[in-house]
Design a protein around this motif. Structure first.
Motif, mmCIF file in Angstrom:
data_model
loop_
_atom_site.group_PDB
_atom_site.id
_atom_site.type_symbol
_atom_site.label_atom_id
_atom_site.label_comp_id
_atom_site.label_asym_id
_atom_site.label_seq_id
_atom_site.Cartn_x
_atom_site.Cartn_y
_atom_site.Cartn_z
ATOM 1 N N THR A 1 0.861 -1.180 0.000
ATOM 2 C CA THR A 1 0.000 0.000 0.000
ATOM 3 C C THR A 1 0.897 1.229 0.000
ATOM 4 O O THR A 1 2.124 1.124 -0.022
ATOM 5 C CB THR A 1 -0.997 0.017 1.172
ATOM 6 N N CYS A 2 0.271 2.402 -0.028
ATOM 7 C CA CYS A 2 1.042 3.648 -0.034
ATOM 8 C C CYS A 2 0.647 4.498 1.162
ATOM 9 O O CYS A 2 -0.451 4.369 1.703
ATOM 10 C CB CYS A 2 0.807 4.418 -1.324
ATOM 11 N N THR A 3 1.549 5.391 1.517
ATOM 12 C CA THR A 3 1.355 6.210 2.704
ATOM 13 C C THR A 3 0.011 6.920 2.708
ATOM 14 O O THR A 3 -0.657 6.993 3.739
ATOM 15 C CB THR A 3 2.462 7.287 2.782
ATOM 16 N N HIS A 4 -0.388 7.440 1.531
ATOM 17 C CA HIS A 4 -1.631 8.234 1.520
ATOM 18 C C HIS A 4 -2.863 7.395 1.840
ATOM 19 O O HIS A 4 -3.820 7.910 2.389
ATOM 20 C CB HIS A 4 -1.814 9.001 0.204
ATOM 21 N N TYR A 5 -2.848 6.104 1.499
ATOM 22 C CA TYR A 5 -4.006 5.269 1.826
ATOM 23 C C TYR A 5 -4.044 4.934 3.320
ATOM 24 O O TYR A 5 -5.033 4.399 3.805
ATOM 25 C CB TYR A 5 -4.005 3.988 0.990
ATOM 26 N N LEU A 6 -2.956 5.233 4.025
ATOM 27 C CA LEU A 6 -2.899 5.018 5.472
ATOM 28 C C LEU A 6 -3.145 6.319 6.239
ATOM 29 O O LEU A 6 -3.020 6.366 7.459
ATOM 30 C CB LEU A 6 -1.518 4.462 5.848
ATOM 31 N N PHE A 7 -3.464 7.380 5.514
ATOM 32 C CA PHE A 7 -3.535 8.694 6.159
ATOM 33 C C PHE A 7 -4.706 9.528 5.634
ATOM 34 O O PHE A 7 -5.472 10.096 6.402
ATOM 35 C CB PHE A 7 -2.209 9.427 5.916
ATOM 36 N N MET A 8 -4.860 9.595 4.317
ATOM 37 C CA MET A 8 -5.857 10.480 3.729
ATOM 38 C C MET A 8 -7.187 9.760 3.529
ATOM 39 O O MET A 8 -7.226 8.570 3.274
ATOM 40 C CB MET A 8 -5.376 10.968 2.353
ATOM 41 N N THR A 9 -8.274 10.550 3.615
ATOM 42 C CA THR A 9 -9.590 10.034 3.237
ATOM 43 C C THR A 9 -10.182 11.008 2.218
ATOM 44 O O THR A 9 -9.560 12.008 1.851
ATOM 45 C CB THR A 9 -10.538 9.966 4.450
ATOM 46 N N THR A 10 -11.409 10.718 1.797
ATOM 47 C CA THR A 10 -12.074 11.580 0.811
ATOM 48 C C THR A 10 -12.419 12.959 1.397
ATOM 49 O O THR A 10 -12.890 13.822 0.675
ATOM 50 C CB THR A 10 -13.354 10.915 0.284
ATOM 51 N N ASP A 11 -12.182 13.152 2.697
ATOM 52 C CA ASP A 11 -12.386 14.484 3.292
ATOM 53 C C ASP A 11 -11.236 15.437 2.962
ATOM 54 O O ASP A 11 -11.305 16.624 3.269
ATOM 55 C CB ASP A 11 -12.476 14.378 4.825
ATOM 56 N N TRP A 12 -10.161 14.926 2.377
ATOM 57 C CA TRP A 12 -8.973 15.746 2.099
ATOM 58 C C TRP A 12 -9.296 16.801 1.035
ATOM 59 O O TRP A 12 -10.208 16.609 0.235
ATOM 60 C CB TRP A 12 -7.852 14.843 1.589
ATOM 61 N N PRO A 13 -8.517 17.921 0.995
ATOM 62 C CA PRO A 13 -8.788 18.943 -0.016
ATOM 63 C C PRO A 13 -8.707 18.385 -1.444
ATOM 64 O O PRO A 13 -7.835 17.584 -1.751
ATOM 65 C CB PRO A 13 -7.679 19.981 0.221
ATOM 66 N N SER A 14 -9.644 18.833 -2.259
ATOM 67 C CA SER A 14 -9.678 18.460 -3.663
ATOM 68 C C SER A 14 -9.269 19.675 -4.483
ATOM 69 O O SER A 14 -9.569 20.798 -4.081
ATOM 70 C CB SER A 14 -11.103 18.038 -4.028
ATOM 71 N N PRO A 15 -8.608 19.503 -5.626
ATOM 72 C CA PRO A 15 -8.190 18.248 -6.242
ATOM 73 C C PRO A 15 -6.767 17.815 -5.885
ATOM 74 O O PRO A 15 -6.268 16.877 -6.482
ATOM 75 C CB PRO A 15 -8.288 18.561 -7.739
ATOM 76 N N VAL A 16 -6.131 18.455 -4.902
ATOM 77 C CA VAL A 16 -4.751 18.081 -4.543
ATOM 78 C C VAL A 16 -4.647 16.593 -4.246
ATOM 79 O O VAL A 16 -3.692 15.927 -4.627
ATOM 80 C CB VAL A 16 -4.269 18.928 -3.331
ATOM 81 N N GLY A 17 -5.673 16.042 -3.608
ATOM 82 C CA GLY A 17 -5.636 14.636 -3.205
ATOM 83 C C GLY A 17 -6.055 13.662 -4.282
ATOM 84 O O GLY A 17 -6.233 12.473 -4.004
ATOM 85 N N LYS A 18 -6.194 14.127 -5.529
ATOM 86 C CA LYS A 18 -6.569 13.204 -6.610
ATOM 87 C C LYS A 18 -5.415 12.248 -6.911
ATOM 88 O O LYS A 18 -4.282 12.683 -7.139
ATOM 89 C CB LYS A 18 -6.933 13.979 -7.875
ATOM 90 N N VAL A 19 -5.735 10.958 -6.923
ATOM 91 C CA VAL A 19 -4.725 9.939 -7.186
ATOM 92 C C VAL A 19 -5.455 8.691 -7.676
ATOM 93 O O VAL A 19 -6.640 8.512 -7.399
ATOM 94 C CB VAL A 19 -3.888 9.663 -5.901
#
Ligand SMILES: [Zn+2]
Length: 461
Positions: A267-285
């Motif tokens: 897995t990657c760090t962001h899947y262990l930390f970020m959710t869909t509540d994160w600012p968009s579109p910076v968190g697009k992946v």
């Protein structure tokens, strides 16, 4: 006489435990492990002040070249070093790998301050036909297949040959490579064509919209396809950047059956930390970030060993490419410098995940899975790739200090607790107190790592 003695450390043995003591380094290798009170003469003696001394991180998943093809090895390796990463795997893709690998490797040798290796991105019949030749010539025995570039989605990127036949014949070829392992991007891009239009038409621009147009079950379906076919092809496979609980459950199911070859999970760090509540579109992946229950499930799998490796999926593009809305923004973001601070903040502090488990998924398991010789553990004879970590150091993420070609971080402004204070690559110190040392600019010193040797498929626990 030793070159360096790092004493008064809490030495982290991946998957094993933490032991107080000292580490001696000579000629770029670890030469001695000493108990508290024992000492040996050394040219340089460093008091580690009871910080964690860990094996340098080996990031299994980065995209150097996606920022600036000309300078990414320089900038991104420096950013990596600041995060305690002493070796990175980066994906190499080109129409003809026989011609492109040498020059790309040479650029890395000239610019990188950390050691590095390649995974080949396989997208055509020619790649399959020349895979063995390239593996042998360059010592590259890990590969990635992009199920999300099937059909129209692939054609837009210039890939016209990706289908299940190519997937299966790739697996058959990889199975014949010594130590070969095939990573797969799992996302059913054909179903996205049915799900995306209504989400987009509704005018949505949030990360939940990105999740809704490629939900967890599109990942899970591809995970099954890859895991099932890999077993039939007797190919060692790796589900890279797993993002969802649903996908994880499919890997549990596949692993509950006898298999012809192991199935790994990253897995990657962001899947262990970020959710869909994160600012968009910076968190697009791609695959999208999910919900809190997915984050919790993935952490559980890191803690119990089902997830064997954690990477950054580092993409060092500029902030300007992340907009104006989620439909036009590029996918991915930088993250190589923040892997360890996030894992310590979220894992070690918040969820009581032992530091030795964090070390396992970021070093020993990566080395074992990808046949990296002499790295990933602190033991006599191993390369002296080391990171000193203050688990209680709190810092606000500031992209201006992270040295990447990229000019933003999805984590900027957040306080993370647990930062590297020193990084050594083969016994040479390249970072002190959050700064890359001056001589690194002129003499980066990183090396390409060809990978052969015995295949061991059991990661440390
Ligand atoms: Zn991918």
């Amino acid at each position: 006489m030793l070159d360096i003695l790092l004493h008064n450390a809490r030495i982290v043995f991946p998957g094993d435990g933490v032991v107080p003591g000292a580490v001696g380094v000579k000629d770029g290798r670890i030469a001695a492990l000493l108990a508290p009170g024992e000492t040996e003469a050394a040219a340089e003696v460093i008091d580690c002040a009871e910080q964690f001394l860990m094996p340098g991180l080996i990031d299994p998943h980065t995209h150097f070249g996606f920022g600036s093809n000309d300078t990414d090895f320089r900038t991104e390796s420096r950013s990596a070093a600041l995060g305690g990463v002493t070796m990175a795997f980066t994906f190499h893709r080109s129409p003809d790998l026989r011609e492109s690998t040498g020059p790309w490797r040479d650029r890395g040798n000239a610019q990188s301050c950390i050691d590095f290796a390649f995974h080949y991105g396989l997208t055509s019949q020619l790649h399959v036909e020349t895979l063995k030749e390239c593996a042998e010539s360059f010592g590259v025995n890990s590969f990635k297949f992009y199920l999300m570039y099937k059909g129209e989605a692939g054609a837009a990127k210039g890939f016209t040959e990706i289908d299940d036949a190519l997937l299966f014949s790739t697996m058959q070829q990889v199975a014949r490579i010594k130590g070969g392992v095939l990573g797969a991007h799992c996302e059913n891009v054909e179903v996205i064509r049915a799900l995306r239009p209504p989400v987009k038409a509704a005018g949505r621009d949030d990360l939940k919209a990105w999740d809704d147009q490629s939900p967890d079950y599109l990942e899970a379906e591809n995970v099954f396809r890859v895991g099932y076919f890999a077993d039939k092809a007797e190919c060692r496979a790796n589900i890279v950047h797993l993002s969802s609980r649903e996908g994880l459950e499919v890997t549990d199911y596949l692993r509950s059956k006898p298999r012809s070859a192991p199935l790994h999970v990253e897995t990657c760090t962001h899947y262990l930390f970020m959710t869909t509540d994160w600012p968009s579109p910076v968190g697009k992946v791609n695959p999208p970030v999910r919900g809190q229950r997915d984050v919790d499930a993935l952490w559980q799998a890191v803690a119990d060993g089902r997830i064997e490796t954690v990477g950054s999926d580092h993409v060092p593009r500029k902030r300007a490419t992340k907009g104006p809305d989620i439909w036009t923004a590029t996918a991915g973001f930088p993250g190589i410098a923040t892997v360890l601070p996030i894992l310590i903040t979220e894992g070690y502090h918040r969820r009581r995940v032992p530091i030795e488990r964090i070390a396992a998924v970021t070093s020993a398991n990566v080395a074992r899975q990808y046949n990296v010789p002499n790295k990933g553990r602190i033991a006599p004879g191993m390369d002296a790739d080391l990171v000193l970590v203050d688990p209680d150091c709190e810092r606000v993420v500031d992209p201006a200090t992270l040295e990447s070609f990229s000019d933003y971080s999805p984590y900027e402004g957040r306080t993370l607790k647990g930062w590297p204070t020193g990084t050594w690559v083969r016994g040479r110190r390249i970072v002190a107190d959050g700064t890359v040392l001056a001589d690194v600019a002129d003499t980066p010193g990183g090396r390409f790592v060809p990978r052969w040797g015995d295949l061991s498929t059991r990661p440390a626990n």
